[in-house]
Design a protein around this motif. Structure first.
Motif, mmCIF file in Angstrom:
data_model
loop_
_atom_site.group_PDB
_atom_site.id
_atom_site.type_symbol
_atom_site.label_atom_id
_atom_site.label_comp_id
_atom_site.label_asym_id
_atom_site.label_seq_id
_atom_site.Cartn_x
_atom_site.Cartn_y
_atom_site.Cartn_z
ATOM 1 N N LEU A 9 4.733 10.185 -22.331
ATOM 2 C CA LEU A 9 5.080 11.186 -21.319
ATOM 3 C C LEU A 9 5.126 12.589 -21.915
ATOM 4 O O LEU A 9 4.709 13.553 -21.284
ATOM 5 N N ALA A 10 5.625 12.705 -23.128
ATOM 6 C CA ALA A 10 5.666 14.010 -23.789
ATOM 7 C C ALA A 10 4.246 14.524 -24.036
ATOM 8 O O ALA A 10 3.985 15.728 -23.916
ATOM 9 N N ALA A 11 3.317 13.634 -24.366
ATOM 10 C CA ALA A 11 1.939 14.035 -24.638
ATOM 11 C C ALA A 11 1.256 14.619 -23.400
ATOM 12 O O ALA A 11 0.389 15.483 -23.520
ATOM 13 N N VAL A 12 1.655 14.158 -22.204
ATOM 14 C CA VAL A 12 1.072 14.688 -20.963
ATOM 15 C C VAL A 12 2.047 15.624 -20.243
ATOM 16 O O VAL A 12 1.853 15.957 -19.082
ATOM 17 N N GLN A 13 3.094 16.025 -20.942
ATOM 18 C CA GLN A 13 4.110 16.946 -20.428
ATOM 19 C C GLN A 13 4.726 16.461 -19.115
ATOM 20 O O GLN A 13 4.981 17.238 -18.209
ATOM 21 N N GLY A 14 4.929 15.150 -19.013
ATOM 22 C CA GLY A 14 5.572 14.569 -17.844
ATOM 23 C C GLY A 14 4.693 14.499 -16.609
ATOM 24 O O GLY A 14 5.173 14.188 -15.531
ATOM 25 N N LYS A 15 3.401 14.763 -16.746
ATOM 26 C CA LYS A 15 2.480 14.709 -15.601
ATOM 27 C C LYS A 15 1.931 13.289 -15.495
ATOM 28 O O LYS A 15 0.966 12.919 -16.160
ATOM 29 N N PHE A 16 2.552 12.502 -14.631
ATOM 30 C CA PHE A 16 2.213 11.091 -14.501
ATOM 31 C C PHE A 16 0.761 10.879 -14.094
ATOM 32 O O PHE A 16 0.139 9.907 -14.508
ATOM 33 N N ALA A 17 0.205 11.774 -13.282
ATOM 34 C CA ALA A 17 -1.181 11.621 -12.843
ATOM 35 C C ALA A 17 -2.143 11.633 -14.036
ATOM 36 O O ALA A 17 -3.185 10.987 -13.995
ATOM 37 N N GLU A 18 -1.780 12.323 -15.095
ATOM 38 C CA GLU A 18 -2.654 12.379 -16.271
ATOM 39 C C GLU A 18 -2.624 11.097 -17.088
ATOM 40 O O GLU A 18 -3.509 10.868 -17.913
ATOM 41 N N LEU A 19 -1.616 10.259 -16.869
ATOM 42 C CA LEU A 19 -1.589 8.972 -17.569
ATOM 43 C C LEU A 19 -2.754 8.094 -17.138
ATOM 44 O O LEU A 19 -3.256 7.288 -17.910
ATOM 45 N N ALA A 20 -3.167 8.238 -15.879
ATOM 46 C CA ALA A 20 -4.242 7.417 -15.340
ATOM 47 C C ALA A 20 -5.603 8.100 -15.478
ATOM 48 O O ALA A 20 -6.608 7.558 -15.052
ATOM 49 N N ALA A 21 -5.640 9.283 -16.043
ATOM 50 C CA ALA A 21 -6.904 10.005 -16.197
ATOM 51 C C ALA A 21 -7.786 9.297 -17.221
ATOM 52 O O ALA A 21 -7.308 8.741 -18.190
ATOM 53 N N GLY A 22 -9.057 9.323 -16.977
ATOM 54 C CA GLY A 22 -9.996 8.706 -17.912
ATOM 55 C C GLY A 22 -10.578 7.435 -17.353
ATOM 56 O O GLY A 22 -10.042 6.843 -16.418
ATOM 57 N N GLU B 4 0.807 -1.217 0.000
ATOM 58 C CA GLU B 4 0.000 0.000 0.000
ATOM 59 C C GLU B 4 0.841 1.269 0.000
ATOM 60 O O GLU B 4 0.444 2.271 -0.572
ATOM 61 N N ASP B 5 1.968 1.222 0.665
ATOM 62 C CA ASP B 5 2.811 2.408 0.863
ATOM 63 C C ASP B 5 4.027 2.330 -0.053
ATOM 64 O O ASP B 5 4.766 1.343 -0.016
ATOM 65 N N PRO B 6 4.276 3.361 -0.849
ATOM 66 C CA PRO B 6 5.442 3.317 -1.748
ATOM 67 C C PRO B 6 6.777 3.220 -1.021
ATOM 68 O O PRO B 6 7.758 2.742 -1.578
ATOM 69 N N PRO C 132 12.636 17.942 -11.245
ATOM 70 C CA PRO C 132 12.548 16.725 -10.433
ATOM 71 C C PRO C 132 11.141 16.118 -10.478
ATOM 72 O O PRO C 132 10.147 16.833 -10.507
ATOM 73 N N VAL C 133 11.090 14.795 -10.480
ATOM 74 C CA VAL C 133 9.826 14.061 -10.509
ATOM 75 C C VAL C 133 9.803 13.082 -9.346
ATOM 76 O O VAL C 133 10.777 12.346 -9.139
ATOM 77 N N GLN C 134 8.714 13.079 -8.588
ATOM 78 C CA GLN C 134 8.451 12.070 -7.568
ATOM 79 C C GLN C 134 6.961 11.787 -7.641
ATOM 80 O O GLN C 134 6.143 12.609 -7.237
ATOM 81 N N PHE C 135 6.619 10.636 -8.194
ATOM 82 C CA PHE C 135 5.222 10.259 -8.371
ATOM 83 C C PHE C 135 5.003 8.864 -7.823
ATOM 84 O O PHE C 135 5.839 7.984 -7.982
ATOM 85 N N VAL D 274 2.729 2.033 -8.107
ATOM 86 C CA VAL D 274 3.639 2.407 -9.198
ATOM 87 C C VAL D 274 4.320 3.707 -8.796
ATOM 88 O O VAL D 274 3.699 4.584 -8.189
ATOM 89 N N THR D 275 5.608 3.810 -9.100
ATOM 90 C CA THR D 275 6.368 5.019 -8.764
ATOM 91 C C THR D 275 7.208 5.466 -9.944
ATOM 92 O O THR D 275 7.571 4.663 -10.804
ATOM 93 N N ALA D 276 7.498 6.738 -9.951
ATOM 94 C CA ALA D 276 8.427 7.325 -10.917
ATOM 95 C C ALA D 276 9.275 8.340 -10.159
ATOM 96 O O ALA D 276 8.731 9.216 -9.474
#
Length: 150
Positions: free
Chosen positions: A87-100, A54-56, A125-128, A115-117
């Motif tokens: 990733l380029a299509a969502v400008q590196g916003k990982f949360a938008e990959l799961a949108a929809g 549950e916890d990253p 910097p990215v921490q997702f 899942v982590t990035a």
């Protein structure tokens, strides 16, 4: 042997000027040389993981890959070109990959997947991380995108 004070003074002055000029030229050459060539591309280098729990911070990593997108797509990811394109299509916003909406029907079994990035996307910097109830929910939420398909 008689010493000429003017000749000694002239020799010392000439030596000082010669050595001083050499030191100045060496210092200028050191300053003129570039310290390091800069890349034309902002760095994009990521570590992506899929883990059980549950916890990253405490989840057990089952799979991990590297992904670099500039200047070319590469890394241990099985399809780096497709992942970089998404990733380029969502400008590196990982949360938008799961949108929809999910296109899958999944059981309500509780077997959490995280899942982590982590890394850098276009110089930032990215921490997702996000947690899903199970692997089916993760795949459905990601709509089978390439980024976490490893």
């Amino acid at each position: 042997m008689r010493r000429n004070p003017h000749a000694i003074f002239a020799t010392i002055t000439a030596s000082t000027l010669l050595l001083g000029g050499f030191a100045t030229a060496t210092a200028q050459a050191a300053q003129a040389a570039p310290a390091k060539a800069e890349s034309l591309y902002a760095p994009s280098a990521l570590v992506l993981t899929v883990a059980r729990g549950e916890d990253p911070m405490t989840a057990t990593v089952e799979r991990a890959v590297t992904l670099a997108c500039a200047p070319t797509a590469e890394g241990t990811h099985p399809d780096p070109a497709a992942a970089c394109k998404e990733l380029a299509a969502v400008q590196g916003k990982f949360a938008e990959l799961a949108a929809g909406p999910s296109n899958r029907t999944c059981t309500r079994q509780w077997d959490p997947v995280v899942v982590t990035a982590h890394g850098v996307w276009q110089g930032k910097p990215v921490q997702f991380s996000t947690t899903y109830g199970n692997a089916c929910e993760m795949a459905g939420s990601m709509n089978d995108n390439a980024v976490f398909a490893f």
